[in-house]
Design a protein around this motif. Structure first.
Motif, PDB file in Angstrom:
ATOM      1  N   GLU A 123       0.860  -1.196   0.000  1.00 33.52           N
ATOM      2  CA  GLU A 123       0.000   0.000   0.000  1.00 33.52           C
ATOM      3  C   GLU A 123       0.893   1.241   0.000  1.00 33.52           C
ATOM      4  O   GLU A 123       1.057   1.902   1.032  1.00 33.52           O
ATOM      5  CB  GLU A 123      -0.872   0.033   1.262  1.00 33.52           C
ATOM      6  N   PRO A 124       1.483   1.542  -1.152  1.00 31.60           N
ATOM      7  CA  PRO A 124       2.498   2.603  -1.190  1.00 31.60           C
ATOM      8  C   PRO A 124       1.950   3.986  -0.869  1.00 31.60           C
ATOM      9  O   PRO A 124       0.850   4.331  -1.282  1.00 31.60           O
ATOM     10  CB  PRO A 124       3.013   2.540  -2.626  1.00 31.60           C
TER      11      PRO A 124
ATOM     12  N   HIS B 183       7.893   3.133  -2.954  1.00 28.07           N
ATOM     13  CA  HIS B 183       7.826   2.908  -1.503  1.00 28.07           C
ATOM     14  C   HIS B 183       8.278   1.476  -1.247  1.00 28.07           C
ATOM     15  O   HIS B 183       7.554   0.522  -1.551  1.00 28.07           O
ATOM     16  CB  HIS B 183       6.388   3.123  -1.010  1.00 28.07           C
ATOM     17  N   VAL B 184       9.490   1.349  -0.718  1.00 31.42           N
ATOM     18  CA  VAL B 184      10.018   0.016  -0.438  1.00 31.42           C
ATOM     19  C   VAL B 184      10.246  -0.156   1.065  1.00 31.42           C
ATOM     20  O   VAL B 184      10.340   0.826   1.817  1.00 31.42           O
ATOM     21  CB  VAL B 184      11.339  -0.273  -1.203  1.00 31.42           C
ATOM     22  N   LEU B 185      10.303  -1.411   1.479  1.00 32.06           N
ATOM     23  CA  LEU B 185      10.593  -1.765   2.870  1.00 32.06           C
ATOM     24  C   LEU B 185      11.918  -2.525   2.883  1.00 32.06           C
ATOM     25  O   LEU B 185      12.078  -3.503   2.145  1.00 32.06           O
ATOM     26  CB  LEU B 185       9.479  -2.647   3.436  1.00 32.06           C
ATOM     27  N   VAL B 186      12.843  -2.048   3.709  1.00 29.88           N
ATOM     28  CA  VAL B 186      14.144  -2.702   3.867  1.00 29.88           C
ATOM     29  C   VAL B 186      14.071  -3.502   5.163  1.00 29.88           C
ATOM     30  O   VAL B 186      13.847  -2.924   6.227  1.00 29.88           O
ATOM     31  CB  VAL B 186      15.283  -1.660   3.958  1.00 29.88           C
ATOM     32  N   ILE B 187      14.211  -4.813   5.078  1.00 31.10           N
ATOM     33  CA  ILE B 187      14.098  -5.641   6.289  1.00 31.10           C
ATOM     34  C   ILE B 187      15.312  -6.553   6.460  1.00 31.10           C
ATOM     35  O   ILE B 187      15.923  -6.986   5.477  1.00 31.10           O
ATOM     36  CB  ILE B 187      12.788  -6.488   6.299  1.00 31.10           C
TER      37      ILE B 187
ATOM     38  N   VAL C 163      12.486  -0.718   7.543  1.00 32.15           N
ATOM     39  CA  VAL C 163      12.744   0.689   7.251  1.00 32.15           C
ATOM     40  C   VAL C 163      11.954   1.042   5.995  1.00 32.15           C
ATOM     41  O   VAL C 163      12.160   0.436   4.936  1.00 32.15           O
ATOM     42  CB  VAL C 163      14.249   0.948   7.022  1.00 32.15           C
ATOM     43  N   HIS C 164      11.023   1.996   6.133  1.00 35.05           N
ATOM     44  CA  HIS C 164      10.295   2.486   4.954  1.00 35.05           C
ATOM     45  C   HIS C 164      11.216   3.459   4.211  1.00 35.05           C
ATOM     46  O   HIS C 164      11.797   4.362   4.839  1.00 35.05           O
ATOM     47  CB  HIS C 164       9.065   3.300   5.374  1.00 35.05           C
ATOM     48  N   VAL C 165      11.303   3.307   2.904  1.00 31.72           N
ATOM     49  CA  VAL C 165      12.033   4.279   2.085  1.00 31.72           C
ATOM     50  C   VAL C 165      11.075   4.696   0.962  1.00 31.72           C
ATOM     51  O   VAL C 165      10.612   3.852   0.183  1.00 31.72           O
ATOM     52  CB  VAL C 165      13.337   3.710   1.517  1.00 31.72           C
TER      53      VAL C 165
END
Ligand code: AMP
Ligand code: ZN
Length: 115
Positions: free
Chosen positions: A35-36, A41-45, A103-105
């Motif tokens: 749901e950008p 909108h990426v998530l770094v995990i 981390v949302h980027v």
């Protein structure tokens, strides 16, 4: 590597739930948010299950450094060259919904849906 079988992001790491991957190595996975808020909108995990920022210890400093250092390179690779936001929601008051550190980027041309 520590894993929580009930955790949605651990299931994404294991390939049990599909994701649109943007980057992967031995320790880190990056995928597009479902749901950008922004055009990108990426998530770094971390691949290891770390529930929240509160659970990070001295032993994780190199991993966290690598996760953050990836952000600008990733954004450039995804065509985001005019700036981006980087966000870690933590705990109840931080409105953290998924209990696996991420981390949302977010970047790309305005307007954005949120943020
Ligand atoms: P937070 O509120 O910081 O815990 O954010 C969790 C984020 O994970 C939200 O932006 C959701 O849209 C995103 N999310 C939840 N499930 C998925 C999924 N299956 N694939 C991609 N992103 C997801
Ligand atoms: Zn997890």
């Amino acid at each position: 590597m520590k894993r929580d079988p009930g955790c949605i992001f651990c299931r994404i790491v294991a390939g049990e739930i599909p994701s649109r991957k943007a980057y992967e190595d031995d320790e880190i996975l990056v995928f597009h948010d479902i749901e950008p808020w922004a055009p990108v909108h990426v998530l770094v995990i971390p691949k290891e299950h770390i529930a929240t920022f509160y659970d990070v210890s001295e032993a994780h400093t190199a991993l966290l450094g690598r996760m953050l250092a990836l952000a600008p390179r990733l954004m450039k690779g995804l065509g985001v060259t005019n700036g981006f936001r980087t966000l870690v929601n933590t705990g109840v008051d931080g409105r953290q919904e998924v209990q696996h550190l991420h981390v949302h980027v977010m970047g790309g041309p305005r307007p954005w849906a949120k943020g």
